[in-house]
Design an enzyme around this catalytic site. Structure first.
Site, PDB file in Angstrom:
ATOM      1  CD  GLU A 257     -53.149 -80.850  40.091  1.00 39.50           C
ATOM      2  OE1 GLU A 257     -54.228 -80.220  40.115  1.00 39.50           O
ATOM      3  OE2 GLU A 257     -52.139 -80.441  39.510  1.00 39.50           O
ATOM      4  CB  CYS A 290     -54.914 -76.610  38.802  1.00 44.91           C
ATOM      5  SG  CYS A 290     -53.340 -77.196  39.447  1.00 44.91           S
TER       6      CYS A 290
END
Length: 487
Positions: A257, A290
């Site tokens: 990720e 993020c």
């Protein structure tokens, strides 16, 4: 205020590192030491990997689904009971403002743990596919799912408990054993999970925590060691690529990720246009997320209106951030001096590229000796600029005009990343646009697209695989087909 020492948790024992080595845990609010953390040696890390391997290979942990579930449930319950302590760690160690600590930092993690426990019941451990006649005889077929093995979980500093829980709880529910390596900047949020696991009575070696002040040693060992079957990593795209290289010789499974440069796309028919535009400010946890949408796309026909709204919004927010004791505060400092310098470097890049600085862009020395930076907004941005293409990971919004829906979709997808995003407008139109954006989690008109029971992950260079939800547990499973001849 000082935090307790972050200790290692290896093979069921809480202990200090070999030689009693420690490193300083630096608080972002002050730039001063707020605690100490065990500085694991290569021997400590090797011992943690060996313990996890032994627990997986020689115990029945991976096969006792209900017993395992009850222990993990107890583990999660202990985390919930320590909510206030976890909030304090998030504030001092990760630099979280109170408003962010009680939301994404801690409650997001605790609610996610509950969701994963509920998702466990939806995992299909064995499916009967019936009898099929092939080559003149009947075969009964079953498909089973079983744990991959030893997991190396490498986690970041921005929302450490949330990411720790997403990896550790899912992997344990799947029947894997785990070695958790938290980021050097946030060691205690990983180490305290070792304390909770010990209190919950998890079997020795099932869960291990190693903290290290070295930027790469522990991660290198985990990603290269053939005894580790899967690496689950959240962090930068550059490091994700190195992990893939390190795991290649053993064909190690990887979940990655990675970075993001998500779009916040406002259509011209958006109700409450000014409010929606103002809400695009990148301020929550100083933009250190993020999936945080950091590219605001607005129609050229309403571009000047949007710029005026943002100018007023940023001016109004100037007095509302950087307050340690204010319950409504959602923005504190950046995590470190290194990160502050990195983000400030992008401010200079933006100026050099010709973008116009609408707000912020300076180190906020009036907030104290910590790592504070003003909420920042660039307008008149072209999507080809580096500040529009590269992940800054700070409180920086870039504003880009578009001509029509097709142009907006083109700009949103003109990125190496594809992690998150948001679309605002009349619902049918906004939904149609969202379906054409190449990203793993899209919010339409403020809907929650990131929760513990939904799969989360990215397209393109934002990574591979999915975390959270049933899919997040199944990420740690192998599939086996068995055929039994019956005639």
């Amino acid at each position: 205020m000082m935090l307790p020492e972050a200790k290692l948790y290896i093979d069921g024992k809480l202990r200090r590192a070999a030689g009693d080595k420690t490193y300083d845990n630096i608080g972002p609010w002050t730039g001063e030491v707020v605690g100490k953390a065990a500085d694991a040696s290569a021997e400590d890390i090797d011992e943690a990997i060996a313990a996890a391997r032994r627990a997986f290979d020689t115990t029945d942990w991976s096969h006792q689904h209900q017993q395992r579930f009850e222990l993990v449930k107890k583990f999660c319950g202990i985390m919930q009971a320590n909510r206030e302590k976890l909030v304090q760690i998030a504030r001092l160690e990760a630099g979280s403002a109170i408003g962010a600590a009680f939301r994404a930092q801690i409650d997001g993690a605790l609610n996610g743990a509950k969701d994963l426990l509920e998702c466990h019941a939806k995992v299909s451990w064995e499916k009967d596919l019936g009898v099929k006649n092939e080559y003149g005889f009947d075969t009964k077929r079953i498909v089973t799912q079983e744990a991959v093995g030893v997991v190396g979980a490498i986690t970041p500093w921005n929302v450490p408990l949330y990411v720790n829980v997403g990896k550790v709880v899912a992997a344990l529910l799947a029947g894997c054993t785990v070695v958790l390596k938290p980021a050097p900047d946030t060691p205690l949020m990983g180490a305290i999970m070792g304390e909770f696991a010990h209190e919950a009575g998890l079997p020795p070696g099932v869960f291990n925590v190693i903290t290290s002040g070295h930027a790469a040693m522990a991660g290198e060992m985990l990603t290269r060691d053939p005894r580790v079957d899967l690496i689950s990593f959240t962090g930068s795209t550059a490091v994700g690529k190195l992990i893939m290289q390190n795991g290649a010789p053993s064909l190690k499974r990887v979940f990655l990720e990675l970075g993001g440069k998500s779009a916040y796309l406002v259509l011209d028919d958006c109700p409450n246009f000014p409010m929606v535009v103002a809400s695009s400010m990148v301020v929550f946890h100083a933009g250190q997320g993020c999936a945080y949408p950091t590219r605001l796309l607005v129609p050229r026909s309403r571009y000047q209106e949007a710029v005026k709204v943002l100018e007023m919004a940023y001016a109004g927010f100037a007095s509302k951030w950087g307050k340690f004791e204010e319950p409504s505060c959602i923005m504190g400092p950046l995590i470190s001096k290194r990160q502050l310098d990195r983000v400030m470097g992008y401010i200079e890049i933006g100026k050099q590229e010709g973008a116009r600085l609408l707000a912020g862009g300076k180190v906020a020395t009036d907030k104290g000796a910590g790592f504070f930076m003003e909420p920042t907004c660039f307008v008149d941005v072209d999507n080809k600029m580096r500040i529009a293409q590269e992940e800054i990971f700070g409180p920086v919004l870039v504003v880009i005009p578009y001509e029509d829906d097709e142009d907006a979709i083109r700009i949103a997808n003109d990125s190496i990343y594809g992690l998150g995003g948001a679309v605002w407008g009349s619902t049918p139109r906004a939904l149609a646009v969202a379906k054409r954006i190449k990203a793993g989690a899209l919010s339409v008109n403020g809907g929650m697209s990131i929760t513990g029971d939904l799969p989360f992950g990215g397209y393109k260079q934002s990574g591979m695989g999915r975390e959270w939800g049933v899919e997040g547990i199944e990420e740690f499973l192998e599939t086996k087909a068995i055929g039994i001849r019956v005639s």
